[in-house]
Write a protein that holds these residues in place. Structure first.
Motif, mmCIF file in Angstrom:
data_model
loop_
_atom_site.group_PDB
_atom_site.id
_atom_site.type_symbol
_atom_site.label_atom_id
_atom_site.label_comp_id
_atom_site.label_asym_id
_atom_site.label_seq_id
_atom_site.Cartn_x
_atom_site.Cartn_y
_atom_site.Cartn_z
ATOM 1 N N LEU A 15 0.821 -1.212 0.000
ATOM 2 C CA LEU A 15 0.000 0.000 0.000
ATOM 3 C C LEU A 15 0.854 1.262 0.000
ATOM 4 O O LEU A 15 0.402 2.317 -0.451
ATOM 5 N N ASN A 16 2.060 1.162 0.492
ATOM 6 C CA ASN A 16 2.966 2.310 0.413
ATOM 7 C C ASN A 16 3.382 2.610 -1.032
ATOM 8 O O ASN A 16 3.820 3.721 -1.330
ATOM 9 N N GLN A 17 3.226 1.623 -1.907
ATOM 10 C CA GLN A 17 3.632 1.806 -3.291
ATOM 11 C C GLN A 17 2.470 2.150 -4.223
ATOM 12 O O GLN A 17 2.619 2.941 -5.140
ATOM 13 N N ASP B 117 -8.065 -1.535 -10.097
ATOM 14 C CA ASP B 117 -7.345 -1.691 -8.835
ATOM 15 C C ASP B 117 -8.321 -1.604 -7.662
ATOM 16 O O ASP B 117 -9.369 -0.942 -7.735
ATOM 17 N N ILE B 118 -7.969 -2.270 -6.572
ATOM 18 C CA ILE B 118 -8.774 -2.252 -5.356
ATOM 19 C C ILE B 118 -8.303 -1.080 -4.500
ATOM 20 O O ILE B 118 -7.120 -0.994 -4.155
ATOM 21 N N LYS B 119 -9.204 -0.206 -4.162
ATOM 22 C CA LYS B 119 -8.849 1.011 -3.429
ATOM 23 C C LYS B 119 -9.256 0.914 -1.968
ATOM 24 O O LYS B 119 -10.127 0.126 -1.595
ATOM 25 N N THR B 120 -8.638 1.729 -1.151
ATOM 26 C CA THR B 120 -8.970 1.815 0.260
ATOM 27 C C THR B 120 -10.194 2.718 0.448
ATOM 28 O O THR B 120 -10.543 3.493 -0.441
ATOM 29 N N PRO B 121 -10.882 2.629 1.598
ATOM 30 C CA PRO B 121 -12.033 3.498 1.844
ATOM 31 C C PRO B 121 -11.681 4.972 1.650
ATOM 32 O O PRO B 121 -10.624 5.435 2.098
ATOM 33 N N ASP B 122 -12.553 5.674 0.956
ATOM 34 C CA ASP B 122 -12.354 7.098 0.655
ATOM 35 C C ASP B 122 -11.073 7.335 -0.141
ATOM 36 O O ASP B 122 -10.563 8.456 -0.196
ATOM 37 N N ASN B 123 -10.538 6.252 -0.721
ATOM 38 C CA ASN B 123 -9.295 6.346 -1.503
ATOM 39 C C ASN B 123 -8.176 6.988 -0.688
ATOM 40 O O ASN B 123 -7.359 7.752 -1.207
ATOM 41 N N ASP B 124 -8.125 6.646 0.602
ATOM 42 C CA ASP B 124 -7.148 7.232 1.525
ATOM 43 C C ASP B 124 -6.197 6.134 1.987
ATOM 44 O O ASP B 124 -6.380 5.522 3.047
ATOM 45 N N ARG B 125 -5.169 5.891 1.185
ATOM 46 C CA ARG B 125 -4.229 4.830 1.527
ATOM 47 C C ARG B 125 -3.430 5.153 2.781
ATOM 48 O O ARG B 125 -3.090 4.270 3.558
ATOM 49 N N ARG B 126 -3.097 6.435 2.989
ATOM 50 C CA ARG B 126 -2.301 6.798 4.154
ATOM 51 C C ARG B 126 -3.027 6.441 5.454
ATOM 52 O O ARG B 126 -2.411 5.945 6.409
ATOM 53 N N ALA B 127 -4.330 6.685 5.497
ATOM 54 C CA ALA B 127 -5.094 6.349 6.706
ATOM 55 C C ALA B 127 -5.109 4.843 6.922
ATOM 56 O O ALA B 127 -4.976 4.358 8.058
ATOM 57 N N ALA B 128 -5.262 4.084 5.850
ATOM 58 C CA ALA B 128 -5.254 2.627 5.964
ATOM 59 C C ALA B 128 -3.896 2.130 6.434
ATOM 60 O O ALA B 128 -3.802 1.245 7.298
ATOM 61 N N ILE B 129 -2.838 2.693 5.891
ATOM 62 C CA ILE B 129 -1.487 2.280 6.282
ATOM 63 C C ILE B 129 -1.243 2.562 7.756
ATOM 64 O O ILE B 129 -0.668 1.730 8.480
ATOM 65 N N ARG B 130 -1.679 3.718 8.244
ATOM 66 C CA ARG B 130 -1.497 4.050 9.672
ATOM 67 C C ARG B 130 -2.212 3.028 10.556
ATOM 68 O O ARG B 130 -1.675 2.599 11.590
ATOM 69 N N ARG B 131 -3.415 2.633 10.149
ATOM 70 C CA ARG B 131 -4.154 1.626 10.920
ATOM 71 C C ARG B 131 -3.397 0.293 10.922
ATOM 72 O O ARG B 131 -3.281 -0.372 11.960
ATOM 73 N N LEU B 132 -2.885 -0.090 9.761
ATOM 74 C CA LEU B 132 -2.159 -1.354 9.664
ATOM 75 C C LEU B 132 -0.856 -1.307 10.456
ATOM 76 O O LEU B 132 -0.475 -2.281 11.103
ATOM 77 N N GLU B 133 -0.168 -0.179 10.397
ATOM 78 C CA GLU B 133 1.095 -0.067 11.135
ATOM 79 C C GLU B 133 0.865 -0.162 12.643
ATOM 80 O O GLU B 133 1.653 -0.800 13.362
ATOM 81 N N LYS B 134 -0.184 0.460 13.116
ATOM 82 C CA LYS B 134 -0.497 0.389 14.544
ATOM 83 C C LYS B 134 -0.799 -1.047 14.962
ATOM 84 O O LYS B 134 -0.328 -1.520 16.007
#
Length: 355
Positions: free
Chosen positions: A246-248, A260-277
């Protein structure tokens, strides 16, 4: 669904087994039951039979959690699609949209299901892709209503896959290949894939707005869960892979047909933060177990899932006691090392290479 509505088998908290054992117990607690599956498959078959009678020569495919082998309890929905013959090529991009076919299918379902289910509701308007059937007849008293999502599709005469509805037009997709890829992954990993997906889907449920939809979780797992492993290892692999991917970029369709499969609201950064936590919490649990603090590792894993019904927390007094012991050990490295040796079960030596 609130935790108070869940009913799981009891799980003793008198002992604190290794994290892998805790995961095995937890995934069994969220696994769909045989009676739930049987009833859901019955309703799915009823829907499929009505559609086969309405559209001569069609084929029905199954997808979603039941077809993919990763359904959770309580089971409250089922997914299927119908591929309608279009020998005259009247439907498709630049031609007729899906509305006529969806309305025809919905009317057939209303007529065919009404006698058994009575006051059911079938929704077509305002839905992007599927026909939604609300049975108004939960599988068990106190559960949410049971629903079915039905996709009306046509074959793509020019390339692989199907055309599926997108409001009043069409999108390319290949759900039949998606199911084939998932089932192949389950076989290659000796069920590690489906068992890990169950855990990940349940992890995502703790949030009102999950970081990733279920299909996105599965699509990422197809790229990294390729062999049998422990559940703990599989979770580590998935989080590391998902964050890196997702970082790429957005996640490509595994069938290489749809968008392509997108994250909610097309906000990958928010999804990545959730996954990193979540990854950090998982790594904390693993590190604590490796250092010999089994109760604290259990507590961290319970924090990861955030569901005391699925994975109960250890007794608070024992958590406090081990926190205190860990603080003392930090001040005395020799004591900490001795504690780790005493608390971690001995593991057999494993050679990582072959002669």
């Amino acid at each position: 669904m609130s935790l108070s509505t869940k009913t799981y088998p009891s799980l003793s908290t008198n002992t604190y087994p290794p994290l892998e054992q805790l995961l095995e117990q937890a995934r069994r607690r969220i696994e769909v039951t045989a009676p739930e599956l049987a009833e859901a498959r019955t309703r799915r078959s009823e829907v499929a039979e009505i559609l086969r009678n309405e559209f001569t020569g069609c084929r029905v495919y199954c997808n979603g959690s039941i077809a993919h082998g990763d359904a959770l309890t309580p089971l409250v929905d089922v997914d299927l699609g119908i591929v309608i013959p279009d020998p005259g090529h009247r439907y498709g991009p630049g031609k007729r949209g899906p509305s006529e076919l969806k309305e025809r299918a919905a009317e057939a379902l209303r007529t065919g299901l009404r006698e058994k289910y009575g006051d059911l509701r079938i929704e077509v308007k305002g839905r992007k892709r599927s026909i939604l059937i609300r049975f108004r007849d939960p599988l068990r008293p106190g559960w949410e209503d049971f629903t079915a999502d039905v996709i009306v599709a046509i074959d793509n005469p020019y390339a692989r896959g199907l055309y599926i509805p997108r409001w009043d037009s069409w999108d390319r997709s290949d759900p039949e290949t998606h199911t084939s890829l998932v089932l192949d992954a389950i076989e290659k990993t000796d069920k590690t894939y489906s068992r890990t997906i169950r855990l990940l889907k349940h992890w995502a449920r703790q949030y009102d707005k999950p970081a990733l939809c279920s299909w996105h979780i599965k699509a990422l797992a197809l790229g990294c869960l390729t062999r049998p492993t422990s559940l703990l290892t599989a979770l580590e692999i998935w989080f590391d892979y998902a964050i890196a991917e997702l970082n790429q970029r957005d996640t490509p369709d595994p069938a290489h047909v749809g968008p392509d499969i997108k994250t909610p609201d097309n906000d990958r950064r928010a999804a990545i933060r959730r996954l990193e936590k979540a990854r950090d919490t998982l790594h904390e649990a693993i590190s604590l177990e490796q250092d010999g603090w089994g109760v604290l590792a259990h507590e961290a894993l319970a924090n990861f899932f955030g569901d005391p019904d699925m994975l109960p927390r250890p007794e608070r007094a024992k958590v406090i006691g081990q926190h205190a012991a860990r603080l003392r050990a930090r001040r005395r490295p020799d004591h900490r090392a001795a504690a780790a040796v005493a608390l971690v079960p001995a593991r057999p030596a494993v050679r990582s290479w072959a002669p």
